[in-house]
Design a protein around this motif. Structure first.
Motif, PDB file in Angstrom:
ATOM      1  N   VAL A 235       0.845  -1.192   0.000  1.00 35.83           N
ATOM      2  CA  VAL A 235       0.000   0.000   0.000  1.00 35.83           C
ATOM      3  C   VAL A 235       0.883   1.245   0.000  1.00 35.83           C
ATOM      4  O   VAL A 235       1.898   1.294   0.699  1.00 35.83           O
ATOM      5  N   GLY A 236       0.488   2.234  -0.797  1.00 37.18           N
ATOM      6  CA  GLY A 236       1.178   3.520  -0.751  1.00 37.18           C
ATOM      7  C   GLY A 236       2.160   3.725  -1.892  1.00 37.18           C
ATOM      8  O   GLY A 236       2.404   2.832  -2.710  1.00 37.18           O
ATOM      9  N   PRO A 237       2.758   4.923  -1.927  1.00 38.42           N
ATOM     10  CA  PRO A 237       3.619   5.295  -3.052  1.00 38.42           C
ATOM     11  C   PRO A 237       5.029   4.727  -2.979  1.00 38.42           C
ATOM     12  O   PRO A 237       5.776   4.804  -3.971  1.00 38.42           O
ATOM     13  N   ASP A 238       5.429   4.168  -1.845  1.00 32.74           N
ATOM     14  CA  ASP A 238       6.774   3.607  -1.720  1.00 32.74           C
ATOM     15  C   ASP A 238       6.706   2.094  -1.930  1.00 32.74           C
ATOM     16  O   ASP A 238       6.320   1.347  -1.031  1.00 32.74           O
ATOM     17  N   TYR A 239       7.054   1.664  -3.135  1.00 31.25           N
ATOM     18  CA  TYR A 239       7.032   0.229  -3.439  1.00 31.25           C
ATOM     19  C   TYR A 239       8.393  -0.234  -3.959  1.00 31.25           C
ATOM     20  O   TYR A 239       8.492  -1.193  -4.725  1.00 31.25           O
ATOM     21  N   GLN A 240       9.443   0.467  -3.502  1.00 33.72           N
ATOM     22  CA  GLN A 240      10.790   0.076  -3.900  1.00 33.72           C
ATOM     23  C   GLN A 240      11.154  -1.313  -3.384  1.00 33.72           C
ATOM     24  O   GLN A 240      11.853  -2.074  -4.050  1.00 33.72           O
ATOM     25  N   GLY A 241      10.657  -1.652  -2.174  1.00 37.64           N
ATOM     26  CA  GLY A 241      10.965  -2.954  -1.590  1.00 37.64           C
ATOM     27  C   GLY A 241      10.568  -4.111  -2.491  1.00 37.64           C
ATOM     28  O   GLY A 241      11.383  -4.993  -2.789  1.00 37.64           O
ATOM     29  N   PRO A 242       9.309  -4.170  -2.943  1.00 39.05           N
ATOM     30  CA  PRO A 242       8.925  -5.248  -3.856  1.00 39.05           C
ATOM     31  C   PRO A 242       9.747  -5.265  -5.142  1.00 39.05           C
ATOM     32  O   PRO A 242      10.086  -6.346  -5.642  1.00 39.05           O
TER      33      PRO A 242
END
Length: 298
Positions: free
Chosen positions: A92-99
């Motif tokens: 959820v949210g704008p930070d999806y660098q991890g995936p």
């Protein structure tokens, strides 16, 4: 029997919210490997995996640490040669660098591509929200970023469709060139604010998907999920269950592991006159490489 008559079974092995303190969900690489083997022996050729934090007492929390992702996928592949890994990307949210980092680290053969946004809601019997209302946001720009990285890593996207309109969006991703080729659809049913777990909905969804595209049903809940799985098997779809989606057999019995859930899906496939696809057959049906990737070490 042709490949089209065969059913690919996916085991949703652990999930994102299931608490290992309450349920028998695997968290560590060794636990995931043991559960993957149970599912594999029962007929699963694909395992859909979420990664968890490995620190004591933190196993209920998600992890986007690429080292954790790599350790988990390597352990499952070692326990089950030929197993197809289908990796989560939902965040959820704008930070999806991890995936995105995890995709690049593990280069899975398949991964979830959440194809649209959903108000993620549930109301308790007392009229109160079960959790604070939230948006599972998957706007087209976010979808595009995931598709770009999956193209880079040679990963087949599984388009997760939580509602009827999201099924229709997948065709638009093809029309606009965001994705080329036939998409692989996953109809997610049983989320309280999404599509209901209703077998009568399946013919409508099949009219909305692109002709010839592979599809499966993910059904979340208890007793109401099993008629949908049976109808999916009869209509030629692929099958998915596991501890992410349910803890209960059609009898109401709570399962101790993923194995009995996968055995039940295999039974439905055979009752519908279909055989269960091996990992090699699943790869051919899904257009994946002919052999499993070698485990990658740093």
């Amino acid at each position: 029997m042709t490949h089209s008559d065969k059913a690919i079974i996916t085991c949703s092995i652990t999930g994102v919210l299931t608490d290992p303190g309450q349920h028998h969900v695997p968290v560590t690489p060794a636990e995931l490997a043991a559960e993957a083997r149970r599912a594999y022996d029962a007929g699963a050729s694909v395992v859909h995996v979420h990664f968890r934090q490995q620190s004591p007492g933190k196993g209920h929390l998600p992890s986007w640490d690429p080292a954790v992702a790599l350790a988990c996928t390597e352990a499952m592949r070692e326990a089950c040669p030929g197993l197809i890994i289908n990796q989560t990307t939902g965040v959820v949210g704008p930070d999806y660098q991890g995936p995105l980092d995890c995709l690049r680290a593990t280069r899975p053969e398949m991964a979830a591509c959440n194809a649209g946004s959903l108000n993620y809601l549930k109301v308790r019997s007392n009229g109160q929200w079960a959790w604070p209302p939230m948006m599972f946001d998957n706007p087209p720009a976010k979808v595009q970023d995931f598709l770009d990285v999956m193209r880079e890593t040679g990963t087949l996207p599984e388009f997760e469709c939580f509602d009827v309109g999201i099924v229709r969006c997948v065709e638009m991703y093809v029309q606009t060139g965001m994705y080329s080729g036939l998409p692989e659809y996953n109809f997610v049913m049983g989320v309280e604010s999404g599509m209901p777990a209703d077998p009568d909905l399946l013919p409508i969804l099949l009219k909305l998907k692109l002709p010839g595209a592979q599809w499966q049903s993910t059904v979340i809940g208890r007793a109401e999920i099993w008629p949908v799985h049976r109808r999916t098997a009869e209509l030629g779809g692929h099958l998915r269950s596991g501890l992410e989606d349910t803890f209960y057999l059609p009898t109401g019995e709570k399962v101790p592991s993923n194995g009995p859930l996968i055995e039940q899906l295999a039974r439905y496939a055979r009752e519908a006159g279909r055989e269960v696809a091996t990992p090699a057959e699943a790869r051919q049906m899904l257009g994946l490489a002919a052999s499993a990737p070698l485990a990658v070490s740093n």
